[in-house]
Write a protein that holds these residues in place. Sequence first.
Motif, PDB file in Angstrom:
ATOM      1  N   GLY A   1       0.814  -1.216   0.000  1.00 30.80           N
ATOM      2  CA  GLY A   1       0.000   0.000   0.000  1.00 30.80           C
ATOM      3  C   GLY A   1       0.842   1.257   0.000  1.00 30.80           C
ATOM      4  O   GLY A   1       0.586   2.205  -0.743  1.00 30.80           O
ATOM      5  N   ALA A   2       1.876   1.275   0.833  1.00 33.60           N
ATOM      6  CA  ALA A   2       2.762   2.439   0.880  1.00 33.60           C
ATOM      7  C   ALA A   2       3.577   2.565  -0.398  1.00 33.60           C
ATOM      8  O   ALA A   2       3.755   3.667  -0.938  1.00 33.60           O
ATOM      9  N   PHE A   3       4.080   1.436  -0.897  1.00 38.80           N
ATOM     10  CA  PHE A   3       4.843   1.467  -2.147  1.00 38.80           C
ATOM     11  C   PHE A   3       4.002   2.021  -3.292  1.00 38.80           C
ATOM     12  O   PHE A   3       4.444   2.896  -4.048  1.00 38.80           O
ATOM     13  N   LEU A   4       2.775   1.529  -3.420  1.00 39.97           N
ATOM     14  CA  LEU A   4       1.921   1.968  -4.526  1.00 39.97           C
ATOM     15  C   LEU A   4       1.567   3.449  -4.404  1.00 39.97           C
ATOM     16  O   LEU A   4       1.545   4.175  -5.403  1.00 39.97           O
ATOM     17  N   ALA A   5       1.305   3.906  -3.195  1.00 40.55           N
ATOM     18  CA  ALA A   5       0.991   5.321  -2.994  1.00 40.55           C
ATOM     19  C   ALA A   5       2.159   6.196  -3.428  1.00 40.55           C
ATOM     20  O   ALA A   5       1.987   7.196  -4.149  1.00 40.55           O
ATOM     21  N   ILE A   6       3.363   5.826  -3.012  1.00 44.84           N
ATOM     22  CA  ILE A   6       4.546   6.612  -3.382  1.00 44.84           C
ATOM     23  C   ILE A   6       4.807   6.510  -4.885  1.00 44.84           C
ATOM     24  O   ILE A   6       5.111   7.502  -5.550  1.00 44.84           O
ATOM     25  N   HIS A   7       4.664   5.309  -5.421  1.00 45.12           N
ATOM     26  CA  HIS A   7       4.934   5.075  -6.838  1.00 45.12           C
ATOM     27  C   HIS A   7       4.036   5.928  -7.732  1.00 45.12           C
ATOM     28  O   HIS A   7       4.506   6.555  -8.693  1.00 45.12           O
ATOM     29  N   TYR A   8       2.748   5.969  -7.409  1.00 47.36           N
ATOM     30  CA  TYR A   8       1.802   6.667  -8.281  1.00 47.36           C
ATOM     31  C   TYR A   8       1.641   8.147  -7.963  1.00 47.36           C
ATOM     32  O   TYR A   8       1.318   8.939  -8.863  1.00 47.36           O
ATOM     33  N   LEU A   9       1.851   8.543  -6.715  1.00 45.02           N
ATOM     34  CA  LEU A   9       1.556   9.924  -6.339  1.00 45.02           C
ATOM     35  C   LEU A   9       2.776  10.820  -6.248  1.00 45.02           C
ATOM     36  O   LEU A   9       2.677  12.036  -6.463  1.00 45.02           O
ATOM     37  N   SER A  10       3.935  10.269  -5.924  1.00 50.06           N
ATOM     38  CA  SER A  10       5.107  11.138  -5.742  1.00 50.06           C
ATOM     39  C   SER A  10       5.534  11.876  -7.009  1.00 50.06           C
ATOM     40  O   SER A  10       6.039  13.004  -6.901  1.00 50.06           O
ATOM     41  N   PRO A  11       5.353  11.309  -8.225  1.00 50.14           N
ATOM     42  CA  PRO A  11       5.781  12.063  -9.411  1.00 50.14           C
ATOM     43  C   PRO A  11       5.116  13.427  -9.563  1.00 50.14           C
ATOM     44  O   PRO A  11       5.703  14.343 -10.142  1.00 50.14           O
ATOM     45  N   SER A  12       3.916  13.575  -9.022  1.00 55.14           N
ATOM     46  CA  SER A  12       3.218  14.853  -9.170  1.00 55.14           C
ATOM     47  C   SER A  12       3.114  15.620  -7.845  1.00 55.14           C
ATOM     48  O   SER A  12       2.359  16.577  -7.736  1.00 55.14           O
TER      49      SER A  12
ATOM     50  N   LEU B   1      13.845  10.874  -4.116  1.00 57.03           N
ATOM     51  CA  LEU B   1      13.070  12.116  -4.165  1.00 57.03           C
ATOM     52  C   LEU B   1      13.811  13.319  -3.599  1.00 57.03           C
ATOM     53  O   LEU B   1      13.291  14.437  -3.626  1.00 57.03           O
ATOM     54  N   ALA B   2      15.019  13.111  -3.115  1.00 60.51           N
ATOM     55  CA  ALA B   2      15.747  14.195  -2.449  1.00 60.51           C
ATOM     56  C   ALA B   2      16.009  15.382  -3.368  1.00 60.51           C
ATOM     57  O   ALA B   2      15.966  16.538  -2.931  1.00 60.51           O
ATOM     58  N   ASP B   3      16.294  15.132  -4.643  1.00 59.19           N
ATOM     59  CA  ASP B   3      16.581  16.229  -5.567  1.00 59.19           C
ATOM     60  C   ASP B   3      15.386  17.153  -5.749  1.00 59.19           C
ATOM     61  O   ASP B   3      15.548  18.309  -6.148  1.00 59.19           O
ATOM     62  N   ARG B   4      14.192  16.643  -5.479  1.00 65.18           N
ATOM     63  CA  ARG B   4      12.984  17.479  -5.549  1.00 65.18           C
ATOM     64  C   ARG B   4      12.622  18.037  -4.176  1.00 65.18           C
ATOM     65  O   ARG B   4      11.557  18.615  -4.006  1.00 65.18           O
ATOM     66  N   HIS B   5      13.498  17.829  -3.213  1.00 67.72           N
ATOM     67  CA  HIS B   5      13.290  18.314  -1.845  1.00 67.72           C
ATOM     68  C   HIS B   5      12.020  17.739  -1.231  1.00 67.72           C
ATOM     69  O   HIS B   5      11.361  18.395  -0.413  1.00 67.72           O
ATOM     70  N   ILE B   6      11.702  16.504  -1.629  1.00 67.94           N
ATOM     71  CA  ILE B   6      10.606  15.776  -0.993  1.00 67.94           C
ATOM     72  C   ILE B   6      11.231  14.827   0.025  1.00 67.94           C
ATOM     73  O   ILE B   6      12.025  13.957  -0.327  1.00 67.94           O
ATOM     74  N   ARG B   7      10.885  15.031   1.270  1.00 66.43           N
ATOM     75  CA  ARG B   7      11.457  14.227   2.343  1.00 66.43           C
ATOM     76  C   ARG B   7      10.576  13.009   2.622  1.00 66.43           C
ATOM     77  O   ARG B   7       9.357  13.071   2.489  1.00 66.43           O
ATOM     78  N   VAL B   8      11.204  11.917   3.040  1.00 61.02           N
ATOM     79  CA  VAL B   8      10.479  10.687   3.356  1.00 61.02           C
ATOM     80  C   VAL B   8      11.003  10.160   4.691  1.00 61.02           C
ATOM     81  O   VAL B   8      12.205   9.895   4.829  1.00 61.02           O
ATOM     82  N   ASN B   9      10.122  10.026   5.651  1.00 65.09           N
ATOM     83  CA  ASN B   9      10.507   9.572   6.987  1.00 65.09           C
ATOM     84  C   ASN B   9       9.529   8.527   7.515  1.00 65.09           C
ATOM     85  O   ASN B   9       8.420   8.370   6.995  1.00 65.09           O
ATOM     86  N   THR B  10       9.975   7.839   8.535  1.00 62.50           N
ATOM     87  CA  THR B  10       9.169   6.789   9.151  1.00 62.50           C
ATOM     88  C   THR B  10       8.925   7.120  10.616  1.00 62.50           C
ATOM     89  O   THR B  10       9.846   7.524  11.327  1.00 62.50           O
ATOM     90  N   ILE B  11       7.694   6.924  11.056  1.00 68.51           N
ATOM     91  CA  ILE B  11       7.361   6.980  12.480  1.00 68.51           C
ATOM     92  C   ILE B  11       7.149   5.548  12.953  1.00 68.51           C
ATOM     93  O   ILE B  11       6.487   4.747  12.291  1.00 68.51           O
ATOM     94  N   CYS B  12       7.710   5.233  14.115  1.00 67.45           N
ATOM     95  CA  CYS B  12       7.573   3.891  14.686  1.00 67.45           C
ATOM     96  C   CYS B  12       6.835   3.982  16.021  1.00 67.45           C
ATOM     97  O   CYS B  12       7.478   4.115  17.081  1.00 67.45           O
ATOM     98  N   PRO B  13       5.514   3.944  16.008  1.00 69.51           N
ATOM     99  CA  PRO B  13       4.771   4.007  17.269  1.00 69.51           C
ATOM    100  C   PRO B  13       4.923   2.707  18.062  1.00 69.51           C
ATOM    101  O   PRO B  13       5.159   1.631  17.503  1.00 69.51           O
ATOM    102  N   GLY B  14       4.773   2.840  19.366  1.00 71.16           N
ATOM    103  CA  GLY B  14       4.687   1.667  20.226  1.00 71.16           C
ATOM    104  C   GLY B  14       3.227   1.371  20.517  1.00 71.16           C
ATOM    105  O   GLY B  14       2.403   1.288  19.606  1.00 71.16           O
ATOM    106  N   LEU B  15       2.906   1.221  21.783  1.00 75.28           N
ATOM    107  CA  LEU B  15       1.530   0.983  22.198  1.00 75.28           C
ATOM    108  C   LEU B  15       0.720   2.260  21.999  1.00 75.28           C
ATOM    109  O   LEU B  15       1.044   3.305  22.557  1.00 75.28           O
ATOM    110  N   VAL B  16      -0.317   2.186  21.174  1.00 70.61           N
ATOM    111  CA  VAL B  16      -1.205   3.325  20.924  1.00 70.61           C
ATOM    112  C   VAL B  16      -2.623   2.894  21.267  1.00 70.61           C
ATOM    113  O   VAL B  16      -3.063   1.808  20.864  1.00 70.61           O
ATOM    114  N   GLU B  17      -3.328   3.743  21.989  1.00 67.45           N
ATOM    115  CA  GLU B  17      -4.670   3.382  22.465  1.00 67.45           C
ATOM    116  C   GLU B  17      -5.718   3.578  21.369  1.00 67.45           C
ATOM    117  O   GLU B  17      -6.464   4.554  21.348  1.00 67.45           O
TER     118      GLU B  17
END
Length: 270
Positions: A121-132, A174-190
């Motif tokens: 799901g994440a791969f497809l979102a980035i693949h199809y949406l990041s170009p624009s 995507l760095a050359d376009r100044h688009i940053r990509v980061n990951t959040i790693c939550p633990g226990l979330v209510e």
Amino acid sequence: MSNFWHDKHILVTGAAQGQGLTEAKALYSLGANIIAIDLAAPDQPVWNDLIHHCHAEPQRLMVRAQDVSDANAWSELADALKKQSIQLHGLVNNAGITLRKTVNQTSPEEWRRILSVNLDGAFLAIHYLSPSMRAGGSIVNISSTAGLTGYFSAAYTASKWALRGLTRCAAQELADRHIRVNTICPGLVETPMIHKANAVHNAEQAKIFHEGNRQATLLSRGAEPSEIANVVIFLLSPDSSFINAADIPVDGGMTGGGIYWRIGKMTGNL
């Protein structure tokens, strides 16, 4: 910063409930335009909370039913956004499902389904949406503490580790376009998902699972969804302009010392 969000389009997956709902509501409240993706049809009651929250300016909310593992659906969405001249500033790959089963308990079909949602799901979102996407945009992938350490849930763990790898690859591209990509790693979330039982874990075992996670967290509690949403907002904003290709644990100290904290308590050293 108060004017930063007013012309920004942010797409959030898994936005009808739980953590994704909180993120979408918070971003809308800041002034962003929200494209909310979830599996449920727009007329289903699960959307009521978000729609009610956005009632003041409903034109700033686009609700779309979509399986995030469906490549054709992502392609169609990308085309639709182009036709409407919508350039995304932010993409939050939040949609995810869990399965508390070990390697030998997990069927091949279950394995494929977990990875198809959590990783594909994440791969497809980035693949199809990041170009624009807009130059200067930001992508946030929601991994887990399970993606930072060993966890008995085989498919879930594999998907969350792989999501961190995807983050690094996309950040380089995507760095050359100044688009940053980061990951959040939550633990226990209510959220409701953490309390959910499955075929292997009944309701009582689900309580034990929750309590074990709480005890492994230095702050001795689960996060409120808003505490994760605050970090999402930070990573989408200019305040995080020099953070890229990073994993950010938002786990109350679980991965930073939770295991040894429990040992310290047991031995009387803490």
